[in-house]
Scaffold this motif. Sequence first.
Motif, PDB file in Angstrom:
ATOM      1  N   PHE A  98       0.837  -1.189   0.000  1.00  0.00           N
ATOM      2  CA  PHE A  98       0.000   0.000   0.000  1.00  0.00           C
ATOM      3  C   PHE A  98       0.868   1.233   0.000  1.00  0.00           C
ATOM      4  CE2 PHE A  98      -3.050  -3.064   1.716  1.00  0.00           C
ATOM      5  CZ  PHE A  98      -4.098  -2.814   0.846  1.00  0.00           C
ATOM      6  N   GLN A  99       0.242   2.315  -0.431  1.00  0.00           N
ATOM      7  CA  GLN A  99       0.933   3.596  -0.471  1.00  0.00           C
ATOM      8  C   GLN A  99       1.489   3.928   0.904  1.00  0.00           C
ATOM      9  OE1 GLN A  99      -0.484   8.016  -0.697  1.00  0.00           O
ATOM     10  NE2 GLN A  99      -1.622   6.748  -2.127  1.00  0.00           N
ATOM     11  N   SER A 100       0.689   3.625   1.908  1.00  0.00           N
ATOM     12  CA  SER A 100       1.096   3.942   3.279  1.00  0.00           C
ATOM     13  C   SER A 100       2.026   2.853   3.825  1.00  0.00           C
ATOM     14  CB  SER A 100      -0.133   4.046   4.161  1.00  0.00           C
ATOM     15  OG  SER A 100      -0.847   2.836   4.102  1.00  0.00           O
ATOM     16  N   GLY A 101       2.351   1.850   2.983  1.00  0.00           N
ATOM     17  CA  GLY A 101       3.116   0.660   3.365  1.00  0.00           C
ATOM     18  C   GLY A 101       4.172   0.939   4.407  1.00  0.00           C
ATOM     19  N   ALA A 102       3.717   1.279   5.599  1.00  0.00           N
ATOM     20  CA  ALA A 102       4.630   1.797   6.600  1.00  0.00           C
ATOM     21  C   ALA A 102       5.621   0.732   7.060  1.00  0.00           C
ATOM     22  CB  ALA A 102       3.841   2.310   7.781  1.00  0.00           C
ATOM     23  N   LEU A 103       6.858   1.155   7.220  1.00  0.00           N
ATOM     24  CA  LEU A 103       7.876   0.306   7.832  1.00  0.00           C
ATOM     25  C   LEU A 103       7.724   0.446   9.340  1.00  0.00           C
ATOM     26  CD1 LEU A 103      10.732   1.577   5.537  1.00  0.00           C
ATOM     27  CD2 LEU A 103       9.822  -0.753   5.507  1.00  0.00           C
ATOM     28  N   PHE A 104       8.199  -0.536  10.087  1.00  0.00           N
ATOM     29  CA  PHE A 104       8.202  -0.400  11.546  1.00  0.00           C
ATOM     30  C   PHE A 104       9.315   0.578  11.896  1.00  0.00           C
ATOM     31  CE2 PHE A 104       6.934  -4.878  10.670  1.00  0.00           C
ATOM     32  CZ  PHE A 104       5.605  -4.754  11.033  1.00  0.00           C
ATOM     33  N   SER A 105       8.919   1.690  12.534  1.00  0.00           N
ATOM     34  CA  SER A 105       9.886   2.780  12.694  1.00  0.00           C
ATOM     35  C   SER A 105      10.969   2.475  13.734  1.00  0.00           C
ATOM     36  CB  SER A 105       9.150   4.070  13.050  1.00  0.00           C
ATOM     37  OG  SER A 105       8.407   3.850  14.226  1.00  0.00           O
ATOM     38  N   ASP A 106      10.681   1.513  14.619  1.00  0.00           N
ATOM     39  CA  ASP A 106      11.661   1.217  15.665  1.00  0.00           C
ATOM     40  C   ASP A 106      12.590   0.069  15.278  1.00  0.00           C
ATOM     41  OD1 ASP A 106       9.642  -0.618  15.647  1.00  0.00           O
ATOM     42  OD2 ASP A 106       9.490  -0.801  17.831  1.00  0.00           O
ATOM     43  N   MET A 107      12.533  -0.348  14.019  1.00  0.00           N
ATOM     44  CA  MET A 107      13.410  -1.439  13.554  1.00  0.00           C
ATOM     45  C   MET A 107      14.254  -0.936  12.397  1.00  0.00           C
ATOM     46  SD  MET A 107      11.142  -4.771  12.879  1.00  0.00           S
ATOM     47  CE  MET A 107       9.988  -5.329  14.075  1.00  0.00           C
ATOM     48  N   ARG A 144      21.216  -2.498  -0.256  1.00  0.00           N
ATOM     49  CA  ARG A 144      21.999  -3.408   0.585  1.00  0.00           C
ATOM     50  C   ARG A 144      22.866  -2.632   1.570  1.00  0.00           C
ATOM     51  NH1 ARG A 144      26.570  -5.656  -0.483  1.00  0.00           N
ATOM     52  NH2 ARG A 144      26.382  -5.115  -2.678  1.00  0.00           N
ATOM     53  N   GLY A 145      23.283  -1.430   1.148  1.00  0.00           N
ATOM     54  CA  GLY A 145      24.126  -0.607   2.021  1.00  0.00           C
ATOM     55  C   GLY A 145      23.342   0.109   3.108  1.00  0.00           C
ATOM     56  N   ALA A 146      22.023   0.000   3.087  1.00  0.00           N
ATOM     57  CA  ALA A 146      21.200   0.796   4.016  1.00  0.00           C
ATOM     58  C   ALA A 146      20.561  -0.051   5.108  1.00  0.00           C
ATOM     59  CB  ALA A 146      20.116   1.537   3.234  1.00  0.00           C
ATOM     60  N   GLY A 147      20.988  -1.307   5.236  1.00  0.00           N
ATOM     61  CA  GLY A 147      20.361  -2.230   6.182  1.00  0.00           C
ATOM     62  C   GLY A 147      20.344  -1.744   7.618  1.00  0.00           C
ATOM     63  N   SER A 148      21.381  -0.999   8.019  1.00  0.00           N
ATOM     64  CA  SER A 148      21.454  -0.609   9.432  1.00  0.00           C
ATOM     65  C   SER A 148      20.728   0.708   9.715  1.00  0.00           C
ATOM     66  CB  SER A 148      22.919  -0.487   9.846  1.00  0.00           C
ATOM     67  OG  SER A 148      23.525   0.523   9.060  1.00  0.00           O
ATOM     68  N   LEU A 149      20.172   1.326   8.685  1.00  0.00           N
ATOM     69  CA  LEU A 149      19.465   2.595   8.917  1.00  0.00           C
ATOM     70  C   LEU A 149      18.062   2.347   9.459  1.00  0.00           C
ATOM     71  CD1 LEU A 149      20.369   4.608   5.662  1.00  0.00           C
ATOM     72  CD2 LEU A 149      21.524   4.625   7.884  1.00  0.00           C
ATOM     73  N   PRO A 206      13.991   3.672   9.540  1.00  0.00           N
ATOM     74  CA  PRO A 206      13.124   4.304   8.549  1.00  0.00           C
ATOM     75  C   PRO A 206      13.166   5.825   8.572  1.00  0.00           C
ATOM     76  CG  PRO A 206      12.022   2.401   9.449  1.00  0.00           C
ATOM     77  CD  PRO A 206      13.303   2.555  10.224  1.00  0.00           C
ATOM     78  N   GLY A 207      13.305   6.401   9.761  1.00  0.00           N
ATOM     79  CA  GLY A 207      13.356   7.864   9.867  1.00  0.00           C
ATOM     80  C   GLY A 207      14.561   8.477   9.164  1.00  0.00           C
ATOM     81  N   GLU A 208      15.546   7.648   8.838  1.00  0.00           N
ATOM     82  CA  GLU A 208      16.759   8.160   8.177  1.00  0.00           C
ATOM     83  C   GLU A 208      16.696   8.003   6.658  1.00  0.00           C
ATOM     84  OE1 GLU A 208      20.318   7.224  11.176  1.00  0.00           O
ATOM     85  OE2 GLU A 208      19.107   5.445  10.759  1.00  0.00           O
ATOM     86  N   LEU A 209      15.562   7.507   6.148  1.00  0.00           N
ATOM     87  CA  LEU A 209      15.454   7.254   4.705  1.00  0.00           C
ATOM     88  C   LEU A 209      14.680   8.370   4.016  1.00  0.00           C
ATOM     89  CD1 LEU A 209      14.303   3.497   4.784  1.00  0.00           C
ATOM     90  CD2 LEU A 209      16.658   4.365   4.618  1.00  0.00           C
ATOM     91  N   GLY A 245      11.846   9.454   1.120  1.00  0.00           N
ATOM     92  CA  GLY A 245      10.557   8.820   0.805  1.00  0.00           C
ATOM     93  C   GLY A 245      10.705   7.681  -0.196  1.00  0.00           C
ATOM     94  N   GLY A 246      11.534   7.915  -1.213  1.00  0.00           N
ATOM     95  CA  GLY A 246      11.722   6.892  -2.247  1.00  0.00           C
ATOM     96  C   GLY A 246      12.439   5.670  -1.697  1.00  0.00           C
ATOM     97  N   MET A 247      13.430   5.920  -0.825  1.00  0.00           N
ATOM     98  CA  MET A 247      14.150   4.787  -0.219  1.00  0.00           C
ATOM     99  C   MET A 247      13.217   3.984   0.678  1.00  0.00           C
ATOM    100  SD  MET A 247      17.672   6.705   0.782  1.00  0.00           S
ATOM    101  CE  MET A 247      18.604   5.412   1.590  1.00  0.00           C
ATOM    102  N   ALA A 248      12.360   4.701   1.412  1.00  0.00           N
ATOM    103  CA  ALA A 248      11.425   4.007   2.313  1.00  0.00           C
ATOM    104  C   ALA A 248      10.504   3.105   1.491  1.00  0.00           C
ATOM    105  CB  ALA A 248      10.613   5.024   3.103  1.00  0.00           C
ATOM    106  N   ARG A 249      10.086   3.599   0.355  1.00  0.00           N
ATOM    107  CA  ARG A 249       9.193   2.778  -0.458  1.00  0.00           C
ATOM    108  C   ARG A 249       9.930   1.556  -1.013  1.00  0.00           C
ATOM    109  NH1 ARG A 249       4.646   6.312  -3.085  1.00  0.00           N
ATOM    110  NH2 ARG A 249       4.759   7.128  -0.972  1.00  0.00           N
ATOM    111  N   ARG A 250      11.197   1.756  -1.349  1.00  0.00           N
ATOM    112  CA  ARG A 250      11.969   0.602  -1.851  1.00  0.00           C
ATOM    113  C   ARG A 250      12.216  -0.413  -0.737  1.00  0.00           C
ATOM    114  NH1 ARG A 250      17.161   2.348  -4.521  1.00  0.00           N
ATOM    115  NH2 ARG A 250      16.871   4.487  -3.834  1.00  0.00           N
ATOM    116  N   ALA A 251      12.434   0.096   0.483  1.00  0.00           N
ATOM    117  CA  ALA A 251      12.631  -0.827   1.615  1.00  0.00           C
ATOM    118  C   ALA A 251      11.343  -1.620   1.863  1.00  0.00           C
ATOM    119  CB  ALA A 251      13.029  -0.038   2.860  1.00  0.00           C
ATOM    120  N   ALA A 252      10.204  -0.925   1.755  1.00  0.00           N
ATOM    121  CA  ALA A 252       8.916  -1.615   1.936  1.00  0.00           C
ATOM    122  C   ALA A 252       8.736  -2.661   0.835  1.00  0.00           C
ATOM    123  CB  ALA A 252       7.771  -0.608   1.915  1.00  0.00           C
ATOM    124  N   LEU A 253       9.225  -2.335  -0.341  1.00  0.00           N
ATOM    125  CA  LEU A 253       9.147  -3.286  -1.456  1.00  0.00           C
ATOM    126  C   LEU A 253      10.010  -4.514  -1.167  1.00  0.00           C
ATOM    127  CD1 LEU A 253       8.268  -4.062  -4.246  1.00  0.00           C
ATOM    128  CD2 LEU A 253       9.720  -2.306  -5.202  1.00  0.00           C
TER     129      LEU A 253
END
Length: 266
Positions: A87-96, A131-136, A138-141, A143-151
């Motif tokens: 979903f558009q709102s495909g929220a990531l868990f912000s504390d992970m 692959r380089g962003a695994g330790s970040l 969600p708040g550090e991403l 909008g486009g990166m967040a959507r790719r992570a959700a993907l």
Amino acid sequence: MENLVEVNDIHFKRGDKAIYQGVSLVVPRGKVTAVMGPSGCGKTTLLRLIGGQLKPQQGTINFAGMNIPSLGRGALYEARKRMSMLFQSGALFSDMTVFDNVAFPIREHTNLPENIIATIVKMKLEAVGLRGAGSLFPGELSGGMARRAALARSIALDPELIMYDEPFAGQDPISMGMLVKLIKELNHTLGLTSIVVSHDIHEVMSIADHVAIMANQRVVAQGSPEELKASDNPLVQQFLNGDADGPVPFHYGATPYHEDLLGGSR
Ligand SMILES: Nc1ncnc2c1ncn2[C@@H]1O[C@H](COP(=O)(O)OP(=O)(O)OP(=O)(O)O)[C@@H](O)[C@H]1O
């Protein structure tokens, strides 16, 4: 089977309001299918019907040989594991971290050891260029990166079908271009079948193999982008050309204006 999903003559009401009156469409296996149509015509509803979150009053929805509306809870749970919805709102868990977000469904649904999970997560993150962003977090991403992570998270369990609801909404042109390319690439490299609901006609037409246009409680046309561009159906042309005037009215159905103003009701 050539089609992964076949929706046949679905009738669906919410209260007294008919949302669908005979919706039929096919989703060819291994292809990207775009579903477009005016706002409120029921595109998100279609994804929820395919996912079995909603049940139609009539009609069948065949997914890989199963009729989704008639499945019991256990069978539906199994069928859903083979689908993924973004979903558009495909929220990531912000504390992970991004890594743990992608690992989450694998940890929930399998008993795989952590070293195997780590390999799968890295592969999924590589597929979306993160692959380089695994330790970040969600708040550090962006909008486009967040959507790719959700993907990446939504492909963690290797679904057969992935359904995107407005994946480009709110993205800048560069990030939108990236997502468009990514959806197409993932579909082909991972052997997925994708359904993309989007208002971004040009973007979605550029990656779709099959397009269905919904209006007036039905699918008014479906075919390849070329077939639809050549269609003489005025609804299709109004929609593809973004014309304000045409068979789809600007006004939502209402009592006549003068009656409404003079009648004094609200
Ligand atoms: N929970 C609900 N209860 C009642 N009616 C609803 C509910 N959700 C959606 N609807 C109605 O169902 C219809 C279809 O909604 P849906 O969200 O599927 O449309 P859509 O084509 O995805 O719209 P948009 O493009 O604006 O996102 C709309 O008329 C909406 O008002």
